[in-house]
Design an enzyme around this catalytic site. Sequence first.
Site, mmCIF file in Angstrom:
data_model
loop_
_atom_site.group_PDB
_atom_site.id
_atom_site.type_symbol
_atom_site.label_atom_id
_atom_site.label_comp_id
_atom_site.label_asym_id
_atom_site.label_seq_id
_atom_site.Cartn_x
_atom_site.Cartn_y
_atom_site.Cartn_z
ATOM 1 N N GLU A 10 0.829 -1.213 0.000
ATOM 2 C CA GLU A 10 0.000 0.000 0.000
ATOM 3 C C GLU A 10 0.857 1.255 0.000
ATOM 4 O O GLU A 10 0.492 2.259 -0.589
ATOM 5 C CB GLU A 10 -0.921 0.004 1.215
ATOM 6 C CG GLU A 10 -1.865 1.190 1.234
ATOM 7 C CD GLU A 10 -3.025 1.000 2.189
ATOM 8 O OE1 GLU A 10 -3.420 1.987 2.806
ATOM 9 O OE2 GLU A 10 -3.535 -0.139 2.302
ATOM 10 N N LYS A 11 2.004 1.188 0.676
ATOM 11 C CA LYS A 11 2.879 2.355 0.775
ATOM 12 C C LYS A 11 4.325 1.917 0.615
ATOM 13 O O LYS A 11 4.666 0.734 0.834
ATOM 14 C CB LYS A 11 2.722 3.026 2.140
ATOM 15 C CG LYS A 11 1.320 3.415 2.526
ATOM 16 C CD LYS A 11 1.321 4.102 3.874
ATOM 17 C CE LYS A 11 -0.065 4.191 4.460
ATOM 18 N NZ LYS A 11 -0.583 2.897 4.906
ATOM 19 N N ASP A 49 -3.044 -2.526 3.302
ATOM 20 C CA ASP A 49 -3.236 -2.554 4.753
ATOM 21 C C ASP A 49 -4.366 -3.516 5.102
ATOM 22 O O ASP A 49 -5.299 -3.709 4.308
ATOM 23 C CB ASP A 49 -3.572 -1.153 5.270
ATOM 24 C CG ASP A 49 -2.324 -0.278 5.447
ATOM 25 O OD1 ASP A 49 -1.216 -0.804 5.292
ATOM 26 O OD2 ASP A 49 -2.484 0.916 5.734
ATOM 27 N N ASP A 98 -7.294 -3.819 6.265
ATOM 28 C CA ASP A 98 -8.612 -3.310 6.609
ATOM 29 C C ASP A 98 -9.426 -3.130 5.328
ATOM 30 O O ASP A 98 -8.950 -3.423 4.227
ATOM 31 C CB ASP A 98 -8.522 -2.000 7.403
ATOM 32 C CG ASP A 98 -7.832 -0.874 6.631
ATOM 33 O OD1 ASP A 98 -7.577 -1.039 5.416
ATOM 34 O OD2 ASP A 98 -7.546 0.168 7.233
ATOM 35 N N TYR A 132 0.170 -2.200 13.275
ATOM 36 C CA TYR A 132 -0.753 -1.426 12.435
ATOM 37 C C TYR A 132 -1.739 -0.638 13.295
ATOM 38 O O TYR A 132 -2.479 -1.214 14.100
ATOM 39 C CB TYR A 132 -1.507 -2.378 11.515
ATOM 40 C CG TYR A 132 -2.507 -1.713 10.612
ATOM 41 C CD1 TYR A 132 -2.082 -0.880 9.587
ATOM 42 C CD2 TYR A 132 -3.868 -1.923 10.789
ATOM 43 C CE1 TYR A 132 -3.011 -0.263 8.750
ATOM 44 C CE2 TYR A 132 -4.796 -1.319 9.958
ATOM 45 C CZ TYR A 132 -4.358 -0.486 8.945
ATOM 46 O OH TYR A 132 -5.275 0.123 8.133
ATOM 47 N N ARG A 181 -4.440 1.485 12.546
ATOM 48 C CA ARG A 181 -5.830 1.783 12.186
ATOM 49 C C ARG A 181 -6.740 0.587 12.467
ATOM 50 O O ARG A 181 -7.661 0.304 11.704
ATOM 51 C CB ARG A 181 -5.916 2.189 10.717
ATOM 52 C CG ARG A 181 -5.148 3.457 10.379
ATOM 53 C CD ARG A 181 -5.171 3.706 8.878
ATOM 54 N NE ARG A 181 -4.329 4.814 8.466
ATOM 55 C CZ ARG A 181 -4.759 6.042 8.203
ATOM 56 N NH1 ARG A 181 -6.024 6.327 8.320
ATOM 57 N NH2 ARG A 181 -3.922 6.986 7.825
#
Length: 646
Positions: free
Chosen positions: A7-8, A103, A105, A328, A330
């Site tokens: 994702e990043k 991520d 989620d 993580y 979030r």
Amino acid sequence: MRLYIAEKPSLGRAIAAVLPKPHKKHEGYIELGNGDCVSWCVGHLLEQAEPGDYDESWRSWQEQHLPIVPDDWQLKTRKGCHKQLTVLRKLMKLADELVHAGDPDREGQLLVDEVVHHCKVPQAKRQGMKRLLVSDLTPAAVTRALGQLRSNREFVPLSVSALARSRADWLYGINLTRAYTLQGRKVNYTGVLSVGRVQTPLLGLVVRRDLAIESYVPKPYYEVLAHLETDGGEAFSAKWQPSEACQPYMDEEGRVLARGLAENVAGRISDQPATVSSLVKTRKNQAAPLPYNLSALQIDAAKRFGFSAQRVLDLAQALYERHQLITYPRSDSRHLPAQQHGDASRVTAAIAANSDSLAQAVAGADTSRRGKAWNDAKVEAHHAVIPTDKRGAGSLSADERKLYELIARQYLLQFYPDYRFDETRVEVTIGTGLFRAAARVAVEMGWKALFPQKERSDKEESISLPRLSEGQSLHCRRGEVVDKLTQPPKHFTDATLLAAMTNIAAHVSDKALKSILKETDGLGTEATRAGIIELLFKRGFLTRQGKQIRATEAGRALIASLPESATTPDMTARWESALESIRERQLSYQGFMGPLTEQLQALVAGARGHLPESLRGVAAPGRRRGKGGRGRRKSSDKRSAAAMTE
């Protein structure tokens, strides 16, 4: 060639670090020693197209265009992301196998899935895509995650529910914002009236609280205390419990409103014999609070340090990505997988190395304890926010250190005994009147020993009671009438507003909706709440007065101009129920979106039929810009775009 799509960049580098070397670093990706590649998105590479991208005439805000409902949904490349999207498109063509490493989620799932679909990856390759779930960027954790790859097809319903949420928020936000803004212009209001499924009920919550405080009329009420003593001269007090005969003189919460009644009781019990009619002494245990999820962390950090929700999220993201000192952030879970318990000794040792102030707490921790936090049944894609086993906190800022130590202490609590206390409840009869007293005495501090006295949530000794026994005779020296005043609700703070969003069911009267909201994330999600609160500040609808959060004149006027259905969380409850049904494969995408698009006609018609007179004469709030100027967004804040229409 296997391509890992993170994702990043920070996650991409963490994945590459444990894969075959030597590495060749290219622009936008890393080539591994075995020929595989690791690349990444930069948060959202794609975003929902604007109305004007579908139809040039939709760029202007006009009533006749509403409601705007795209026939064929489009995504467009975010500004500054074309180069990285080109890199990914090229690598996906070359790859034999894809690994989705978004991520863990709902939004992380959709983010990478959207890129794969947008780049027209062949169906066969999409069907074979694997899913990598990384909650901890330390090498050991990433290596373990790589050994537990799953089929990405397992997560299709999660992705579809995220897609439905995103499109529904776009439809609701775009259409109602335009509809009400156009109506506002008819009463000479020049600002944008932003309406969203979450932001507007949140603003409504604050407005209603402010109005309730302003209109509140305190009511006097009265309590009666019996001041008692034993034969040995030991004194204590007990509070009168009004009987059913007193109901006509009481309010709905059982408070006595007639001073004459209270004075009569106080006079009748003075200098009278009394008897201990009931005495119950119970030893109780209180387990440690669970490790944090993001909302619980934001609430505690707001209470202890005065941090805003967005500040906590930014600090937590830095601790996760830059320093790799926490997992993580979030997360919506407060539990841990059973397997993680095996890391406890390494994690606690790292805490001791990273924080001198927690070294003693680590020394007293029993890492063999396995409390209720470790529960596989309550862990889905991600687990609670806890420290990693990485050492090296020397480069932390003061605020980063505060947050790290808060997270670390909450984790250490899991390895301490329960707080144990004796609770004594006494009933005393004086004539025909009943009086009660209670005391709580700490027996073993357990996990509470890690908290300074001022931070403990309750007093360990509420009232000091002498040694008593059932049937014991006492003497009531005097009765006392205590004058009280009912108190208005308090203005929201960062902590209490976040708590209200996570427990939004408490602010809903409809029993069926209460039930739905209790089973969902609440108002907003872990990932979007901070951004939604900040958005209302940036748009000038909320303001801070010290620690208090209040609605501005424009915020109040906006809520007054909208139908009640738009300003309460009821619709959110229904949406969340439907989205959860999609995730559980009980409802289709079209089964959710079809009725919603039909409802838009009525919503827009309702807006057209109402002139927002409450906005007449109200000045539109000025736009505030940060130092970075307009349009700049950190890549780590991937959900800020979602919060704009939510």
